[in-house]
Scaffold this motif. Structure first.
Motif, PDB file in Angstrom:
ATOM      1  N   ASP A  43      21.674  24.962  17.457  1.00  0.00           N
ATOM      2  CA  ASP A  43      22.901  24.985  18.222  1.00  0.00           C
ATOM      3  C   ASP A  43      23.540  23.607  18.226  1.00  0.00           C
ATOM      4  OD1 ASP A  43      23.759  26.369  21.530  1.00  0.00           O
ATOM      5  OD2 ASP A  43      24.961  25.930  19.749  1.00  0.00           O
ATOM      6  N   VAL A  44      24.841  23.561  18.113  1.00  0.00           N
ATOM      7  CA  VAL A  44      25.575  22.307  18.068  1.00  0.00           C
ATOM      8  C   VAL A  44      25.740  21.763  19.480  1.00  0.00           C
ATOM      9  CG1 VAL A  44      26.803  22.904  15.956  1.00  0.00           C
ATOM     10  CG2 VAL A  44      27.765  23.555  18.164  1.00  0.00           C
ATOM     11  N   THR A  45      26.083  20.455  19.561  1.00  0.00           N
ATOM     12  CA  THR A  45      26.245  19.832  20.873  1.00  0.00           C
ATOM     13  C   THR A  45      27.562  19.081  21.048  1.00  0.00           C
ATOM     14  OG1 THR A  45      24.861  18.075  19.972  1.00  0.00           O
ATOM     15  CG2 THR A  45      23.808  19.597  21.506  1.00  0.00           C
ATOM     16  N   LEU A  46      28.204  18.754  19.931  1.00  0.00           N
ATOM     17  CA  LEU A  46      29.482  18.059  20.040  1.00  0.00           C
ATOM     18  C   LEU A  46      30.589  19.064  20.344  1.00  0.00           C
ATOM     19  CD1 LEU A  46      29.267  15.548  17.058  1.00  0.00           C
ATOM     20  CD2 LEU A  46      29.050  15.043  19.504  1.00  0.00           C
ATOM     21  N   PRO A  47      31.617  18.603  21.079  1.00  0.00           N
ATOM     22  CA  PRO A  47      32.722  19.512  21.411  1.00  0.00           C
ATOM     23  C   PRO A  47      33.490  19.974  20.171  1.00  0.00           C
ATOM     24  CG  PRO A  47      33.137  17.289  22.260  1.00  0.00           C
ATOM     25  CD  PRO A  47      31.783  17.268  21.666  1.00  0.00           C
ATOM     26  N   LEU A  48      34.308  21.003  20.355  1.00  0.00           N
ATOM     27  CA  LEU A  48      35.108  21.525  19.261  1.00  0.00           C
ATOM     28  C   LEU A  48      36.069  20.450  18.750  1.00  0.00           C
ATOM     29  CD1 LEU A  48      36.044  25.084  20.601  1.00  0.00           C
ATOM     30  CD2 LEU A  48      34.376  24.512  18.839  1.00  0.00           C
ATOM     31  N   ILE A  53      40.934  22.792  19.488  1.00  0.00           N
ATOM     32  CA  ILE A  53      41.231  22.887  20.921  1.00  0.00           C
ATOM     33  C   ILE A  53      42.731  23.067  21.128  1.00  0.00           C
ATOM     34  CG2 ILE A  53      41.264  21.609  23.100  1.00  0.00           C
ATOM     35  CD1 ILE A  53      38.487  22.506  22.470  1.00  0.00           C
ATOM     36  N   SER A 247      30.363  28.204  12.613  1.00  0.00           N
ATOM     37  CA  SER A 247      29.429  27.798  13.674  1.00  0.00           C
ATOM     38  C   SER A 247      28.962  26.359  13.544  1.00  0.00           C
ATOM     39  CB  SER A 247      28.199  28.716  13.677  1.00  0.00           C
ATOM     40  OG  SER A 247      28.509  29.963  14.230  1.00  0.00           O
ATOM     41  N   LYS A 248      28.338  26.048  12.423  1.00  0.00           N
ATOM     42  CA  LYS A 248      27.787  24.705  12.253  1.00  0.00           C
ATOM     43  C   LYS A 248      28.831  23.762  11.698  1.00  0.00           C
ATOM     44  CE  LYS A 248      24.390  26.900  13.638  1.00  0.00           C
ATOM     45  NZ  LYS A 248      23.222  27.479  12.974  1.00  0.00           N
ATOM     46  N   GLY A 251      31.424  23.723  14.901  1.00  0.00           N
ATOM     47  CA  GLY A 251      30.933  23.820  16.275  1.00  0.00           C
ATOM     48  C   GLY A 251      31.258  25.121  16.980  1.00  0.00           C
ATOM     49  N   THR A 253      29.556  27.818  17.506  1.00  0.00           N
ATOM     50  CA  THR A 253      28.429  28.678  17.871  1.00  0.00           C
ATOM     51  C   THR A 253      28.747  29.531  19.096  1.00  0.00           C
ATOM     52  OG1 THR A 253      27.466  26.794  19.041  1.00  0.00           O
ATOM     53  CG2 THR A 253      26.609  27.259  16.837  1.00  0.00           C
ATOM     54  N   GLY A 254      29.512  28.983  20.045  1.00  0.00           N
ATOM     55  CA  GLY A 254      29.860  29.746  21.243  1.00  0.00           C
ATOM     56  C   GLY A 254      31.256  30.320  21.189  1.00  0.00           C
ATOM     57  N   THR A 255      31.932  30.118  20.082  1.00  0.00           N
ATOM     58  CA  THR A 255      33.317  30.560  19.944  1.00  0.00           C
ATOM     59  C   THR A 255      33.441  31.679  18.926  1.00  0.00           C
ATOM     60  OG1 THR A 255      33.979  28.307  20.547  1.00  0.00           O
ATOM     61  CG2 THR A 255      35.693  29.713  19.614  1.00  0.00           C
ATOM     62  N   SER A 393      22.211  15.626  20.266  1.00  0.00           N
ATOM     63  CA  SER A 393      22.919  14.356  20.456  1.00  0.00           C
ATOM     64  C   SER A 393      22.152  13.228  19.764  1.00  0.00           C
ATOM     65  CB  SER A 393      23.058  14.051  21.942  1.00  0.00           C
ATOM     66  OG  SER A 393      21.784  13.704  22.472  1.00  0.00           O
TER      67      SER A 393
END
Lengths: 404, 404
Positions: A43-48, A53, A247-248, A251, A253-255, A393
């Motif tokens: 799972d990624v951690t940096l924002p979109l 956005i 996803s990767k 970013g 993964t949740g979108t 991170s």
């Protein structure tokens, strides 16, 4: 009582990452102060990306006004996104028509649902270790046979990869129909050269097989002569389809956004011999069982093809690959056997003293508070390995490596 | 060449609404000035509720910052949404646990994908006319048999509805396993009373059948004694699952969100006799072939349960039902035979002079520039009918009725 699909009852326990999530949640509940660092699920951690956005904020504003509101979109995805993807492919020398591209809510859905259009009698070949979705979805479809004591399935054809063969799978020794290939590889992080991939394309071409090529991690490739797309090999147009994901790369993964490429030239047949385009069957499947990816999300995805979007995605990738470098170098320095982390975000390491994957997973979770993914969860050839994700991170990555 | 799923080759042509969209696009291309009014596909036209817009804007801002960014969500959907849905059900007297609710990207996906967990030997019963997804997806799964000259499928069990039986289906006359019921009904707009629905629940309970209850239009119910949920009948907890959608309720046709309710008490069996919870199988299916509904979209959906959200949704529904009233009354006044439009957004009308559905569809498209849905597209019992959607604008609705 109605009868269920018996194949579901053959599956042992939960989907791999669901199982890991439960173990981690249980540990955290018992040890709420433990500074757990997650390097398990990818799972990624940096924002979109900022471009995504902004595009999504604009799209949401459109949805607030009658004149610009959008209802049902085309099941195959909006032109603006499919054309942006086609243009991107063209820059790498791959010519695709927009209607050879199908937008979805992600590769996991596509890799699973694609099985709907194939005969349940198709013989499936896959590498070992491998992304569990390819296995589990074929179990559900009835193509995998029975579960053997060693964790493999009686009807699947395995192409093991390991240090012994330089993580280059050998061609199947029996006739197969569907060949799943994922490069850069999940979970090993390794890659094939164009020549090595062409061996598979030639095989599929000659034997009437279909390659299901998953290039979800192509954006992470740093080395030359590592194909970003199976279609860099022209003959693949007749015998391959490709899965890609935001996803990767961006970013999401949740979108949730991905796409599947099915050239019109990929043909298949009915048992009565009639020849059909796979593209047409996938379109029918998606038009019937899917109602499109959200408009807002498609705008977010399309934004990564703008100059700003490309630059922002580059920064994301560089950041994660910076983590990968730290992980590789730290582990190599500590004397571990390490693979991957050069062309993809996963690092594949051998456990010390040939410990079992789950034992080392438990040790790392409880003693070092690091979550990893046990290699055996990807198949028997993964025993004695664990997978580490570099999508966390920088701080956590450095901290985690300090604990090793 | 690999073999495809032969069942796909049995399907005649395209998915119904894809076919209609093509005809309309072709007409508009040839007649770009024609003032075409769309009353065909059930697509909404009013913007999203302001509460949803605000919630999604906030969610997008969260995705722009590392601290609040969200990656993979739980495949079953976020707690905040499932709990809001459970609370809503509780207000209508239906007690559900949050883990009996599965968030998805919409009912079309759920209605189609649910078939994965049932045996391919399950006997399917459905009303006629019916939402084509129930039919087509069972054709794809191999449960429908062969296409007969009258448009029905040899292995499906039909429960015709028409003016003759007051649009109340009769129980199947043979043993069936899966019974699809959609009330308020698509396409006829008709409903069943609680007693009439209980007849089916008692039948399913007694005969070990499973009801797949689609209540996508429950928010449009205006009359009392029309159940909003199958679970208002307590015995349904053992023999029914329910599909719901934010598409028509809150305008999410292009934003994509729905949910399926599977109580833990719904059991099924393997062919070896072992008993399993359907809930567990659906969870396994979704964890393996789905990666969750976008976080942003789930926030948008959850917002409709706030006081502002509920009020805004009420306004949307009232607006569309105002259209439905105009459609009903105009058509009745003009002497047409009309059903529905009281508890749902669809109006079902008999064609004049018993014209065929497609002939009247063509006439309305070309002579009156109104798009409708030919009733026969929903099954043979729909012949001689067309469906009109009241989800358009008030102005277009009035204009269209003027043309009749």
């Amino acid at each position: 009582m109605i009868n269920v699909n018996d194949n579901f009852l053959k599956l042992p326990g939960s989907y791999l990452f669901t199982e890991i999530a439960h173990r981690v949640a249980a540990y955290k509940e018992a040890n709420p102060q433990a500074p757990v660092i997650k390097m398990g699920i990818g799972d990624v951690t940096l924002p979109l990306p900022a471009a995504s956005i902004m595009a999504m904020q604009k799209a949401i504003s459109e949805m607030a006004h009658k004149e610009s509101f959008r209802g049902y979109g085309p099941e195959q995805g909006y032109d603006f996104l499919r054309e942006a993807i086609a243009a991107e492919y063209k820059q790498t020398g791959v010519d695709l028509a927009a209607d050879e591209i199908f937008i979805s809510d992600g590769s996991k859905s596509d890799c699973g649902n694609i099985g709907d259009i194939f005969s349940t009698n198709c013989k499936v070949a896959l590498t070992d270790p491998v992304y569990p979705v390819y296995v589990d979805t074929n179990v559900m479809a009835g193509r995998a046979g029975e579960l053997l004591p060693n964790g493999q399935w009686s009807n699947l054809v395995y192409m093991p990869v390991s240090a012994k063969n330089g993580f280059v799978p050998e061609l199947p020794k029996e006739k197969v129909d569907l060949i799943y290939l994922c490069f850069p590889n999940n979970p090993t992080g390794t890659t094939l050269t164009k020549d090595q991939l062409k061996v598979f394309v030639d095989y599929a071409h000659k034997n009437g097989a279909l390659i299901l090529f998953d290039s979800a991690y192509e954006a992470f490739i740093t080395e030359k002569d590592v194909p970003h797309s199976i279609f860099e090999i022209p003959e693949a147009r007749d015998c391959a389809i490709e899965f890609r994901s935001f996803s990767k790369t961006a970013g999401f993964t949740g979108t949730r956004c991905g796409y599947t490429v099915i050239p019109h030239t990929v043909k298949a047949k009915g048992s009565d011999g009639q020849v059909v385009e796979l593209n047409k069957l996938w379109l029918r499947r998606q038009c019937t069982k899917f109602n499109g990816t959200p408009y807002i999300v498609q705008r977010g995805a399309a934004a990564i093809y703008t100059p700003e979007g490309k630059q922002q995605v580059r920064q994301l990738i560089d950041y994660y690959m910076g983590n990968a470098k730290i992980i590789r170098e730290s582990l190599l320095k500590a004397g571990f056997e390490v693979y991957g982390g050069v062309n993809g975000p996963y690092v594949w390491m051998a456990t010390p003293n040939a410990q079992s994957s789950w034992d080392f997973f438990d040790y790392l979770l409880k003693e070092k508070n690091i979550v990893t993914t046990p290699g055996v969860g990807f198949g028997p050839s993964g025993e004695g390995f664990i997978r580490l994700s570099s999508l966390g991170s920088r701080e956590n990555t450095i901290e985690a490596m300090g604990r090793f």
